[in-house]
Design a protein around this motif. Structure first.
Motif, mmCIF file in Angstrom:
data_model
loop_
_atom_site.group_PDB
_atom_site.id
_atom_site.type_symbol
_atom_site.label_atom_id
_atom_site.label_comp_id
_atom_site.label_asym_id
_atom_site.label_seq_id
_atom_site.Cartn_x
_atom_site.Cartn_y
_atom_site.Cartn_z
ATOM 1 N N GLU A 113 0.829 -1.205 0.000
ATOM 2 C CA GLU A 113 0.000 0.000 0.000
ATOM 3 C C GLU A 113 0.867 1.259 0.000
ATOM 4 O OE1 GLU A 113 -3.302 2.310 -0.254
ATOM 5 O OE2 GLU A 113 -3.152 0.115 -0.456
ATOM 6 N N ALA A 114 1.934 1.253 0.789
ATOM 7 C CA ALA A 114 2.837 2.405 0.816
ATOM 8 C C ALA A 114 3.488 2.613 -0.543
ATOM 9 C CB ALA A 114 3.899 2.215 1.887
ATOM 10 N N ALA A 115 3.855 1.526 -1.215
ATOM 11 C CA ALA A 115 4.481 1.627 -2.533
ATOM 12 C C ALA A 115 3.490 2.147 -3.568
ATOM 13 C CB ALA A 115 5.034 0.280 -2.964
ATOM 14 N N ARG A 116 2.240 1.699 -3.465
ATOM 15 C CA ARG A 116 1.231 2.174 -4.417
ATOM 16 C C ARG A 116 0.871 3.637 -4.181
ATOM 17 N NH1 ARG A 116 -1.024 -3.288 -3.924
ATOM 18 N NH2 ARG A 116 -2.171 -2.592 -2.073
ATOM 19 N N ASP A 117 1.047 4.120 -2.955
ATOM 20 C CA ASP A 117 0.633 5.473 -2.608
ATOM 21 C C ASP A 117 1.446 6.529 -3.338
ATOM 22 O OD1 ASP A 117 -0.976 7.288 -0.922
ATOM 23 O OD2 ASP A 117 0.963 7.799 -0.057
ATOM 24 N N SER A 118 2.753 6.338 -3.478
ATOM 25 C CA SER A 118 3.602 7.345 -4.121
ATOM 26 C C SER A 118 4.964 6.769 -4.415
ATOM 27 C CB SER A 118 3.755 8.580 -3.213
ATOM 28 O OG SER A 118 4.471 8.233 -2.037
ATOM 29 N N LEU A 119 5.718 7.470 -5.249
ATOM 30 C CA LEU A 119 7.091 7.072 -5.540
ATOM 31 C C LEU A 119 7.954 7.140 -4.286
ATOM 32 C CD1 LEU A 119 9.433 6.385 -7.460
ATOM 33 C CD2 LEU A 119 9.590 8.835 -7.982
ATOM 34 N N SER A 120 7.789 8.196 -3.491
ATOM 35 C CA SER A 120 8.593 8.299 -2.272
ATOM 36 C C SER A 120 8.283 7.160 -1.318
ATOM 37 C CB SER A 120 8.341 9.645 -1.588
ATOM 38 O OG SER A 120 6.984 9.781 -1.223
ATOM 39 N N GLY A 121 7.002 6.742 -1.270
ATOM 40 C CA GLY A 121 6.649 5.596 -0.439
ATOM 41 C C GLY A 121 7.314 4.324 -0.920
ATOM 42 N N ALA A 122 7.328 4.123 -2.241
ATOM 43 C CA ALA A 122 7.977 2.936 -2.803
ATOM 44 C C ALA A 122 9.481 2.955 -2.541
ATOM 45 C CB ALA A 122 7.702 2.847 -4.301
ATOM 46 N N LEU A 171 11.914 -3.773 -6.482
ATOM 47 C CA LEU A 171 10.832 -2.815 -6.235
ATOM 48 C C LEU A 171 11.265 -1.403 -6.625
ATOM 49 C CD1 LEU A 171 8.111 -1.922 -5.098
ATOM 50 C CD2 LEU A 171 9.180 -1.820 -2.830
ATOM 51 N N SER A 172 12.506 -1.047 -6.296
ATOM 52 C CA SER A 172 13.000 0.281 -6.637
ATOM 53 C C SER A 172 12.978 0.497 -8.147
ATOM 54 C CB SER A 172 14.422 0.468 -6.097
ATOM 55 O OG SER A 172 14.931 1.739 -6.453
ATOM 56 N N ALA A 173 13.485 -0.488 -8.898
ATOM 57 C CA ALA A 173 13.508 -0.367 -10.357
ATOM 58 C C ALA A 173 12.090 -0.297 -10.919
ATOM 59 C CB ALA A 173 14.270 -1.538 -10.963
ATOM 60 N N SER A 174 11.179 -1.105 -10.356
ATOM 61 C CA SER A 174 9.803 -1.110 -10.829
ATOM 62 C C SER A 174 9.126 0.233 -10.562
ATOM 63 C CB SER A 174 9.020 -2.232 -10.144
ATOM 64 O OG SER A 174 7.653 -2.157 -10.469
ATOM 65 N N ALA A 175 9.357 0.780 -9.366
ATOM 66 C CA ALA A 175 8.746 2.063 -9.017
ATOM 67 C C ALA A 175 9.280 3.175 -9.914
ATOM 68 C CB ALA A 175 9.005 2.388 -7.552
ATOM 69 N N HIS A 176 10.588 3.176 -10.177
ATOM 70 C CA HIS A 176 11.159 4.205 -11.036
ATOM 71 C C HIS A 176 10.603 4.101 -12.454
ATOM 72 C CE1 HIS A 176 14.934 4.817 -8.295
ATOM 73 N NE2 HIS A 176 13.789 5.078 -7.692
ATOM 74 N N ASP A 177 10.534 2.891 -12.973
ATOM 75 C CA ASP A 177 9.995 2.696 -14.319
ATOM 76 C C ASP A 177 8.524 3.105 -14.382
ATOM 77 O OD1 ASP A 177 10.179 1.404 -17.098
ATOM 78 O OD2 ASP A 177 8.531 0.278 -16.185
ATOM 79 N N ALA A 178 7.770 2.763 -13.324
ATOM 80 C CA ALA A 178 6.347 3.102 -13.295
ATOM 81 C C ALA A 178 6.150 4.614 -13.238
ATOM 82 C CB ALA A 178 5.674 2.433 -12.096
#
Length: 532
Positions: free
Chosen positions: A453-462, A474-481
């Motif tokens: 949930e924290a990751a879905r909330d924002s990039l900073s959360g991820a 997860l970091s790479a996925s969040a950056h790409d997303a």
């Protein structure tokens, strides 16, 4: 037969009074005030975590600390413009600077979240008194050929304040306590106040007397203020509640109904709060619409790029602010060029070219991927900045040049209000586009639900979850997303700018290639009028 007496030769037109060199000091004061307004709108962003820690502010209170300023700024500008025309632009402007300075002093000593929220709201009111009236004064102290240069300088100062805010805020918080973000305002505003009092022109009494005889439309003031407040507040709720939630839909609907009622009343009332007849003038109508389109695109860029520079490329607040400066550099270059280009080619050519460059820059930025570094970002930001300046400076000059002499305050307030509300709505829409693109690409498989949930909330959360769990996937996925969502936002910004370019090319009033675009009705001020 007697020859008729020759007609007397017409009296020679009086030579225009020379402009005082002191007008540049007046411009410096107006630019300083515009800079601090832009800066104060964003400086609070880097202080929110500190305020949360030291004052115990929850997420709703933090939202009001940021949103209270925006609400007051947006809602107060329309009546402030009328007050400026009625009681004098200089008087109300100086009062606004005083309000801004006193509110900043109160913020230095605030010791609770409620006090900080109140201070931010009063700062927004002061900003609403400064922003449109400082623009409205420019035609009074500069001749027609110099107004584009003055507008360019004023616009650059306003734009420069936005990326500089986090830079200044980050430096202050690294060296001093959180109240220093308010303390910083005081000497700047005090200097602007003193210089403005000395060098701004006195308010022409003949204009004020006519305006004071007209009754004040109190119903119009209330409906416009409540309508704009509801509209802006509804957009502030969107990130937390979503577009389909009852609070958002109800607030936006109420705002729309109030504003429709306001427009109906303004068309029927003998002494309206704003003269909607200004939109019958093609220069005002299309200049304002183009300014809204430009503001939409630029606010979208400034919404996503700082998050990318900080969350993906890993810069701190100071480094992020500095890396946004190519946008402002492009603006400064093109604003200077527009002084030469508009008289030569006409606004109908220069403005569409500027919008096309802005759109091209945004669409180039939409090609960003995980392998791009800052160099690519700097290139397309600079290109977008060039287009920004070439479009917004002539458009603003065109609007100001279409206003009657005694109506510059109301006209400038209408322009700034439409831009402000359009920008707020645009950021809310683009925020939804960013969120949808981010969630579409984010992979949280295998994460516990609180972490997901924290990751879905924002990039900073991820990024926070990835740092705690040492999860590079997860970091790479969040950056790409996030980059995917940012690219979608930039596509929208680019398309909006290109649509505006087509509309400008088709509908802007044509001008002679050899005459300045803005023909101002305001006569050149006499030398004595530059003395307070």
């Amino acid at each position: 037969m007697t020859e008729p007496a020759p007609a007397p030769a017409p009296a020679p037109a009086p030579a225009p009074a020379p402009l005082s060199p002191r007008r540049w000091w007046a411009l410096a004061a107006l630019v300083l005030s515009a800079l601090i307004i832009g800066l104060d709108g964003t400086i609070i962003n880097v202080a929110l975590p500190t305020l949360s820690d030291e004052l115990g502010a929850d997420s709703a209170q933090l939202q009001w600390i940021g949103g209270g300023y925006l609400l007051a700024l947006s809602a107060a500008m329309l009546p402030i413009g009328l007050l400026g025309d009625r009681y004098g632009l200089k008087r109300v402007l100086l009062a606004g600077m005083a309000v801004f300075g006193l509110a900043s002093a109160a913020g230095v000593w605030a010791d609770s979240t409620g006090q900080v929220i109140a201070v931010r709201a009063v700062l927004g009111l002061g900003a609403a008194m400064i922003m449109p009236l400082s623009l409205a004064i420019l035609p009074r102290i500069f001749g027609p050929e110099e107004v584009p240069k003055a507008v360019a300088t004023w616009t650059a100062a306003t734009a420069l304040g936005m990326p500089i805010g986090p830079v200044v805020g980050g430096w202050l918080l690294n060296h001093f306590w959180w109240g220093s973000i308010f303390l910083f305002n005081i000497p700047v505003v005090a200097l602007a106040l003193v210089v403005s009092a000395v060098f701004l022109p006195t308010d022409p009494k003949r204009e004020r007397v006519a305006a004071e005889r007209a009754p004040l439309d109190l119903i119009g003031v209330v409906t416009s203020t409540l309508g704009i407040t509801a509209l802006v507040y509804g957009t502030i709720l969107v990130p937390r509640e979503g577009w389909g939630s009852p609070p958002v839909l109800g607030t936006l609907l109420a705002g729309a109904v109030l504003l429709v009622g306001f427009v109906v009343r303004q068309r029927r009332f003998a002494h309206p709060l704003v003269d909607l007849g200004l939109f019958a003038n093609a220069r005002f109508r299309w200049g304002t619409l183009i300014a809204v389109f430009v503001n939409f695109a630029v606010m979208g860029i400034l919404f996503v790029v700082p998050q990318y520079l900080e969350g993906v490329l890993g810069n701190d607040a100071l480094g992020t602010g500095l890396r946004v400066l190519p946008l402002i550099g492009g603006l400064l270059v093109s604003a200077t060029l527009s002084e030469t280009l508009v008289p030569r080619f006409g606004a109908r050519v220069v403005i569409p070219v500027g919008l096309a460059l802005l759109g091209a820059g945004a669409l180039l930025g939409a090609g960003t991927d995980a392998g791009n570094g800052y160099g690519f970002t700097a290139v397309w930001l600079g290109l977008a900045g060039l287009g920004f300046g070439m479009a917004v400076v002539p458009a603003t000059s065109m609007v100001m040049g279409s206003l009657p002499t005694g109506n510059t305050g109301s006209g400038a307030s209408l322009l700034e209000t439409v831009q402000q509300v359009g920008g707020v709505l645009g950021v809310a829409v683009l925020g939804s586009v960013l969120g949808a693109g981010y969630l579409d690409r984010l992979v949280v498989t295998g994460l516990a639900e609180p972490a997901a949930e924290a990751a879905r909330d924002s990039l900073s959360g991820a990024n926070g979850v990835a740092a705690r769990t040492q999860d590079p996937v997860l970091s790479a996925s969040a950056h790409d997303a996030f980059i995917h969502g940012m690219d979608l936002v930039l596509v929208v910004c680019g398309v909006i700018a290109l649509i505006a370019a087509a509309l400008a090319a088709a509908y802007l009033p044509g001008e002679s290639r050899n005459t300045p675009a803005p023909t101002l009705p305001t006569p050149a001020p006499r030398h004595g009028e530059l003395l307070a």
